[in-house]
Structure formats: C-alpha cells, structure tokens
Design an enzyme around this catalytic site. Structure first.
Site, PDB file in Angstrom:
ATOM      1  CB  SER A  82      -1.071  -0.244   1.136  1.00  0.00           C
ATOM      2  OG  SER A  82      -2.071   1.008   1.105  1.00  0.00           O
ATOM      3  CG  ASP A 119      -7.097  -2.490  -3.094  1.00  0.00           C
ATOM      4  OD1 ASP A 119      -7.782  -1.591  -2.368  1.00  0.00           O
ATOM      5  OD2 ASP A 119      -6.064  -2.603  -3.410  1.00  0.00           O
ATOM      6  CG  HIS A 165      -5.772  -2.261   0.456  1.00  0.00           C
ATOM      7  ND1 HIS A 165      -5.043  -1.782  -0.745  1.00  0.00           N
ATOM      8  CD2 HIS A 165      -4.979  -1.943   1.511  1.00  0.00           C
ATOM      9  CE1 HIS A 165      -4.087  -1.179  -0.362  1.00  0.00           C
ATOM     10  NE2 HIS A 165      -3.912  -1.124   1.041  1.00  0.00           N
TER      11      HIS A 165
END
Length: 334
Positions: A151, A271, A301
């Site tokens: 991320s 996501d 995610h």
C-alpha cells in the site's frame, strides 16, 4: 496450535484478547519465531534527522545456508511491522530470505505523533539510510537486494527506486498506493477546504474517510484480529498526512513511465483503498524490461492477511516464485 487451526479455516481464535496475532501460545515472540524456524531481531536506531525508529529482522535459522537475498520491507499506512505484517517476512525467511523492516515515522514503536507523516520524502530518506545499513553489514554485504512494499509502502518503494534504480535488483509491490481510490478519497471541495485548514492545524485528525481496515480485510473474523493490534492507528487520518499522500500519489501517477526497476505488482480486483487500474497502468507504462503483474479476481486490499488462507497462499506463491527466479538468474550469470 488451536489458534492457528482456526485461522487456517479463515476463522479467528475465540479469545478476544490476543497477546499476539497468532494467539496466546506461545506467549513469547522469540519462542514463536523458533517454532516457525526463523530468527527474529528487534532494536531501535536513530535516523540522520534524529528520529528514533523501531527496526526488525527475520532471518533463516543459523544452521541454514547463507540467505539468498535481502528483502527490504515497508508497511502501509496505520500499520506496523509486528502483528499481522510480519507473517510475510516470516514466510520469506522460512524460504531462505533475510527480511528487514522498520516502523515508519508516527507508526508502531517509532517516534512521532501517531499516523502523522507530514513529508513522505523524509520517510524515504529514513528508509534509504536503514536499508543502506543492511547493505553495509558484513553479514549481508553482497546479497541481492529487493524492495517490498504494501500500500503506502509500495509508493515509498517506488520513490526509493527513483533515487537510485540500480541499487536494488527488483521490487515486490503489493496493492501499491500509486493513487488513492476514489472510494476513500475525499470528494471536492473537501480537499480544497482541508488544505486551507492544514496550513494552521496539520495534525488535526478530521479527514472524513471510511475505516481503511474494514475496507481492506475480506474475512470477517480477521477484522477482529486486525482490530486487536495494539499498534494499529484507529483515528481519522490527519490533515497533513492525507495532503502529503495526495501530493505523492499524484506525482507517482504522473511518473509511472519513469519506473525502471524490475518489479512484480500484485493487486486485488475489488480493492477499494488503492486503485488496481493504476497498477495496470504502471505495468503498461513502466520502462522496466523485467515486469510482471497479478490481478486477483475478487480479492481486496489486504492480500496477505485479510483474505482466506487459500488466497493468501496463492499470493505468497507468486511472490516467492518471482524472487526465486531472479535469485537463480543472478547465480547463473555469476
């Protein structure tokens, strides 16, 4: 262990007061690492700007052959390098990789106001300094070095490689934050209003976004495990952090064609935190001669914790195969 068995089925231990992400037995972390067949270290270091950072390593056992490579890892926003994140470096250490990570400024046990990252470029400086210390350690000198980021950590890895693309043999980018999804990005005119407020109150935690963890984790029982992480930031995002992340991701989105490092990018099609379409654009536009992409249908995610164990195993296999192929290729060249 019973706790592990429950998680293997996509469930969660019944104990709602877990001492560790794997359960309460063994209670001692070193004993857990030994049980998993890896060595773990933890310490604090001071960055060049005087910030105290909590650092960790996960290494193959002493009796094992020398590590195949060093994997330099960066966690995501609101997370830290313990609890659920370390399941991945443990897995990689079990397969011969030496893994290193640190809590970012304002995260975990590192110094700074919780979840306040006013300048991502300074965090990149911290990462480069720590990762260079690994390179200069005689125990790991000469090993191929790979970046790994989840991320926001994926965005930081891309910023690191812009500084010196030749310093690393590749990057594993897990749901990288090259753009914040419109599903969690504040809508106009909120960013414009917040940018004015941030000039005088950058630490204010008022940005109106949904709970990222709950939008990241698919398996309901695992949300409870993630919620128990004593280091997880639970407040609303701080103004200064969000504005700098918007700056950085907008910059990255414009510079996808400047990426030259070998990489594999992995993203879930569902996501709702970072945009899988931008990962596809990264794959198309990057100038890297060696690049790969995996889009996992229906996954969210949190690819390496929040999914079913079957899905997590599939992602791990792809990461391991990519790393092993490049290590083997390096040995053949030598």
């Amino acid at each position: 262990m019973g706790d592990d068995a429950a998680l293997q089925e996509g469930g969660c231990p019944n104990d709602k007061n877990l001492k560790n992400f794997w359960g309460n037995s063994p209670e001692d972390e070193d004993a857990y690492f030994e049980q998993q067949g890896v060595r773990g270290t933890r310490s604090f270091r001071t960055s060049p700007r005087g910030l105290t950072l909590f650092v960790r390593s996960w290494l193959p056992p002493a009796a094992a052959p020398p590590p195949r490579a060093a994997v330099l890892m960066v966690h995501g926003y609101g997370n830290d390098v313990t609890w659920t994140f370390q399941a991945t470096p443990i897995f990689l250490a079990q397969h011969g990789f030496a893994c290193f990570a640190f809590d970012l400024e304002g995260h975990g046990r590192s110094a700074g106001l919780r979840a306040f990252v006013p300048d991502v470029d300074l965090v990149v400086d911290d990462a480069i300094d720590y990762f260079d210390s690994v390179k200069n350690d005689p125990r790991f000198s000469g090993l191929p070095r790979f970046l790994y980021g989840e991320s926001m950590g994926g965005a930081i890895c891309l910023l690191i490689q812009f500084r010196d693309p030749a310093a690393y043999q590749g990057a594993v980018l897990v749901a990288p934050m090259c753009k914040i999804s419109d599903k969690v990005r504040p809508a106009w005119p909120i960013p414009q209003v917040l940018s004015l407020v941030a000039r005088v109150m950058p630490t204010l935690p008022i940005v109106p976004t949904a709970d990222i963890m709950r939008k990241s984790v698919r398996v309901e029982a695992k949300k409870a495990v993630a919620e128990m992480n004593p280091m997880r930031y639970r407040g609303k995002p701080r103004l200064g952090t969000v504005l700098d992340l918007l700056r950085v991701t907008d910059c990255l989105n414009r510079r996808l064609g400047d990426v030259r490092i070998p990489f594999i990018v992995l993203h879930g099609s569902e996501d709702a935190v970072t945009d899988p379409e931008v990962s596809q654009a990264l794959y198309r536009e990057a100038r890297s001669e060696d690049k790969a992409i995996r889009i996992y249908d229906g996954m969210m995610h949190s690819l390496l914790f929040g999914e079913t164990e079957e899905n997590i195993a599939a992602v791990r296999r792809d990461i391991l195969a990519w790393l092993e192929e490049r290590c083997d290729r390096r040995v053949e060249i030598q």
